[in-house]
Design an enzyme around this catalytic site. Structure first.
Site, PDB file in Angstrom:
ATOM      1  N   GLY A  42      20.073   8.983 -58.524  1.00 29.83           N
ATOM      2  CA  GLY A  42      21.053  10.216 -58.417  1.00 29.83           C
ATOM      3  C   GLY A  42      21.907  10.159 -56.755  1.00 29.83           C
ATOM      4  O   GLY A  42      21.498   9.306 -56.182  1.00 29.83           O
ATOM      5  N   HIS A  43      22.676  11.250 -56.493  1.00 31.42           N
ATOM      6  CA  HIS A  43      23.787  10.795 -55.865  1.00 31.42           C
ATOM      7  C   HIS A  43      24.420  12.183 -55.351  1.00 31.42           C
ATOM      8  O   HIS A  43      24.223  13.610 -55.483  1.00 31.42           O
ATOM      9  CB  HIS A  43      25.065  10.840 -56.934  1.00 31.42           C
ATOM     10  CG  HIS A  43      26.213  10.493 -55.825  1.00 31.42           C
ATOM     11  ND1 HIS A  43      26.767   8.790 -55.442  1.00 31.42           N
ATOM     12  CD2 HIS A  43      27.336  11.106 -55.111  1.00 31.42           C
ATOM     13  CE1 HIS A  43      26.760   9.049 -53.869  1.00 31.42           C
ATOM     14  NE2 HIS A  43      27.928  10.502 -54.371  1.00 31.42           N
ATOM     15  N   GLY A  44      23.653  12.429 -53.783  1.00 30.79           N
ATOM     16  CA  GLY A  44      24.230  13.791 -52.798  1.00 30.79           C
ATOM     17  C   GLY A  44      24.887  13.659 -52.621  1.00 30.79           C
ATOM     18  O   GLY A  44      26.392  12.533 -52.178  1.00 30.79           O
ATOM     19  N   ASN A  45      24.842  14.752 -51.021  1.00 34.77           N
ATOM     20  CA  ASN A  45      26.877  14.460 -50.177  1.00 34.77           C
ATOM     21  C   ASN A  45      26.787  13.406 -49.817  1.00 34.77           C
ATOM     22  O   ASN A  45      27.307  13.159 -49.420  1.00 34.77           O
ATOM     23  CB  ASN A  45      26.198  15.801 -49.870  1.00 34.77           C
ATOM     24  CG  ASN A  45      27.527  16.782 -49.638  1.00 34.77           C
ATOM     25  OD1 ASN A  45      28.756  16.354 -49.326  1.00 34.77           O
ATOM     26  ND2 ASN A  45      27.580  17.940 -50.428  1.00 34.77           N
ATOM     27  N   GLY A  46      25.277  13.043 -49.088  1.00 34.10           N
ATOM     28  CA  GLY A  46      25.129  12.780 -47.922  1.00 34.10           C
ATOM     29  C   GLY A  46      25.736   9.864 -48.954  1.00 34.10           C
ATOM     30  O   GLY A  46      25.972   9.549 -48.081  1.00 34.10           O
ATOM     31  N   GLY A  47      24.301  10.544 -49.789  1.00 38.22           N
ATOM     32  CA  GLY A  47      24.869   9.069 -50.665  1.00 38.22           C
ATOM     33  C   GLY A  47      24.149   8.981 -51.782  1.00 38.22           C
ATOM     34  O   GLY A  47      24.135   9.576 -53.186  1.00 38.22           O
ATOM     35  N   THR A  48      24.335   7.694 -52.484  1.00 39.76           N
ATOM     36  CA  THR A  48      23.044   7.503 -53.462  1.00 39.76           C
ATOM     37  C   THR A  48      22.117   6.578 -53.731  1.00 39.76           C
ATOM     38  O   THR A  48      21.632   5.841 -52.259  1.00 39.76           O
ATOM     39  CB  THR A  48      24.743   6.697 -54.227  1.00 39.76           C
ATOM     40  OG1 THR A  48      25.517   6.514 -54.122  1.00 39.76           O
ATOM     41  CG2 THR A  48      23.810   6.369 -55.532  1.00 39.76           C
ATOM     42  N   LYS A  77      17.797   5.412 -50.172  1.00 37.76           N
ATOM     43  CA  LYS A  77      18.871   6.260 -50.201  1.00 37.76           C
ATOM     44  C   LYS A  77      20.041   5.163 -49.563  1.00 37.76           C
ATOM     45  O   LYS A  77      19.575   4.920 -48.391  1.00 37.76           O
ATOM     46  CB  LYS A  77      18.316   7.523 -49.327  1.00 37.76           C
ATOM     47  CG  LYS A  77      19.793   7.760 -49.249  1.00 37.76           C
ATOM     48  CD  LYS A  77      19.324   9.494 -48.822  1.00 37.76           C
ATOM     49  CE  LYS A  77      20.356  10.860 -49.080  1.00 37.76           C
ATOM     50  NZ  LYS A  77      19.549  12.058 -49.097  1.00 37.76           N
ATOM     51  N   ASP A  99      16.542  20.638 -44.367  1.00 42.08           N
ATOM     52  CA  ASP A  99      17.499  20.944 -45.319  1.00 42.08           C
ATOM     53  C   ASP A  99      16.596  20.449 -46.729  1.00 42.08           C
ATOM     54  O   ASP A  99      16.558  20.016 -47.799  1.00 42.08           O
ATOM     55  CB  ASP A  99      17.863  18.968 -45.153  1.00 42.08           C
ATOM     56  CG  ASP A  99      19.393  19.660 -46.558  1.00 42.08           C
ATOM     57  OD1 ASP A  99      20.376  20.503 -46.522  1.00 42.08           O
ATOM     58  OD2 ASP A  99      19.838  17.934 -46.680  1.00 42.08           O
TER      59      ASP A  99
END
Ligand code: ATP
Ligand code: MG
Length: 431
Positions: free
Chosen positions: A154-160, A176, A264
């Site tokens: 998956g991919h979030g705001n901070g990284g992959t 991550k 978070d």
């Protein structure tokens, strides 16, 4: 011959078993004459004697498909022995000699320190049986070159986030990778702030195996959860969500006891696996890391409590708000939060946040959910932080106590069924 008495759930043993303690560089075998007298602490003391420089708090064994199962209590030790007993019987029936019971010490030993090679004798007394082991060990660190990356998770705001294999430990990891353009000093500060993660030891918190910088990227290695995060599941039924909520509340209570705010809490940071475990990840232990990621953050954190959005001081109660809004979302067909705030539907992200600050918190429809659940969510989402339940009150809430039955099977079966459905849809090309 070992006999498992199903009525009393105890092992009746008339024959020794061999326990093999696996260390990064060697195995130690020991014969245990009366396995039923063995308890968790005896075995832990034995492992700690083998690896005195490591902080071993638990150990693991492998099931038939090679997944690791953690043992941290007498109950779990009993489950491991009965599992082993079944395997042993099967092997005997097939005319084979039983394999030893292999256990993998768990703690900080193979991620933090590089220590000297040692050699020692030690013994441990179970109620009756003295065990004697001899060992040679080297303690290892996770390094970039020992990680084999597999698919992207998956991919979030901070990284992959990637699924990966640690070659030495033969363990599946979630890594991550976050690009960070920061000075070496800040890198060092982040690494030292992350060290507290080694101390986190709870079945409700994702296990941290280590972190390292390569050029301007930090890689954070944690336990892989084969069910992924809650945000990818469609409507979660209340009896399943209840068990998930118990684990989430226990995980948060544990973090708060260490004076760590999660900061978070949201469905994508609640992970599940096919064993029915639920664990929290991505909590903000490193202020520097949080700040560095925040500089490149482009999303809207709609799970934040109103006091945070307004820039006021916040504490544990802000995490409690996020629990409420997260569960509200996942029990409602995964619909976006905006659905609960119809006035905001046409608004841009900043206006959505303003709406969370200004409007009355949304309330679940009583017709579709139990009274206890609706009350739990409403309490978590009280506008005034102090009016939200404190940690002990959260655990004591009737919605939580109702599902605090240790029944991991419910979550396990639901995760397995959803994964199965997803696989079928993928096969039909619908995902
Ligand atoms: P944000 O960047 O705002 O935190 P996010 O939580 O969605 O957003 P990531 O933390 O990068 O983003 O995670 C991306 C996805 O990777 C998650 O949604 C989850 O599905 C998957 N994931 C993360 N950690 C694990 C893990 N330990 N095991 C399995 N899947 C994971
Ligand atoms: Mg995340």
């Amino acid at each position: 011959m070992l006999i498992f008495d199903y009525k009393t759930s105890t092992l009746m043993d008339t024959e020794a078993i061999v326990i093999r303690i696996k260390t990064p560089t060697g195995d130690m075998d020991s014969s245990v004459d009366c396995p039923s007298l063995l308890n968790f602490n005896d075995l832990l003391v034995a492992i700690r004697d083998v690896m005195p420089e490591a902080t071993v708090t638990a150990f693991e064994y492998e099931d038939e498909v090679g997944d690791r199962i953690t043992v941290r209590s007498d109950e779990e030790l009993k489950a491991m022995l009965s599992y082993y007993f079944n395997i042993m019987n099967e092997q005997r029936m097939n005319g084979m000699l039983p394999d030893p019971l292999q256990i993998f010490p768990r703690g900080t030993e193979w991620h933090l320190h590089i220590s000297s090679t040692g050699c020692m004798f030690f013994h441990v007394i179970t109620s009756q049986v003295p065990l004697v082991y001899m060992c040679v060990f080297v303690v290892l660190q996770i390094n970039a070159q020992d990680i084999h990356y597999q698919e992207q998770l998956g991919h979030g705001n901070g990284g992959t986030v990637y699924k990966a294999k640690h070659v030495l430990g033969k363990r599946v990891l979630a890594v991550k990778v976050i690009p960070l353009d920061i000075t070496v000093e800040l890198q060092k500060q982040i690494m030292s702030e992350l060290e507290i993660l080694y101390k986190c030891d709870s079945p409700y918190i994702i296990t941290f195996f280590g972190a390292f910088f390569v050029e301007n990227r930090i890689s954070i290695c944690t336990e892989f959860m084969d069910g992924g995060s809650l945000d990818v599941y469609k409507r979660i039924p209340e009896h399943v969500l209840g068990r998930i909520a118990v684990s989430v509340v226990k995980g948060l209570t544990y973090l708060w006891s260490l004076k760590i705010l999660h900061r978070d809490v949201k469905p994508s940071n609640m992970l599940v696996n096919t064993r029915g475990q639920v664990k929290l990840c991505d909590f903000g232990v490193s202020t520097q890391l949080v700040n560095s990621i925040a500089k490149t953050y482009v999303g809207t954190n709609a799970y934040m409590a109103p006091e945070r959005i307004s820039g006021e001081q916040y504490g544990i109660h802000a995490d409690v708000w996020s629990v409420g809004i997260s569960f509200m979302e996942v029990c409602f067909n995964g619909l976006m939060l905006t659905c609960f705030l119809p006035v905001c539907l046409q608004f841009q992200p900043l206006q959505l946040l303003q709406c969370i600050v200004d409007e009355d918190p949304p309330v679940l429809p009583v017709s579709q959910f139990s009274e206890k659940f609706v009350h739990f969510i409403t309490q978590c989402m009280r506008r005034q932080p102090k009016e939200r339940p404190a940690p002990n009150k959260l655990m004591d809430h009737s919605f939580i106590t109702q599902y605090n039955d240790g029944n991991a099977e419910v979550v396990s079966m639901w995760v397995c069924r959803c994964l199965e459905e997803r696989r079928a849809q993928q096969a039909q090309g619908r995902i």
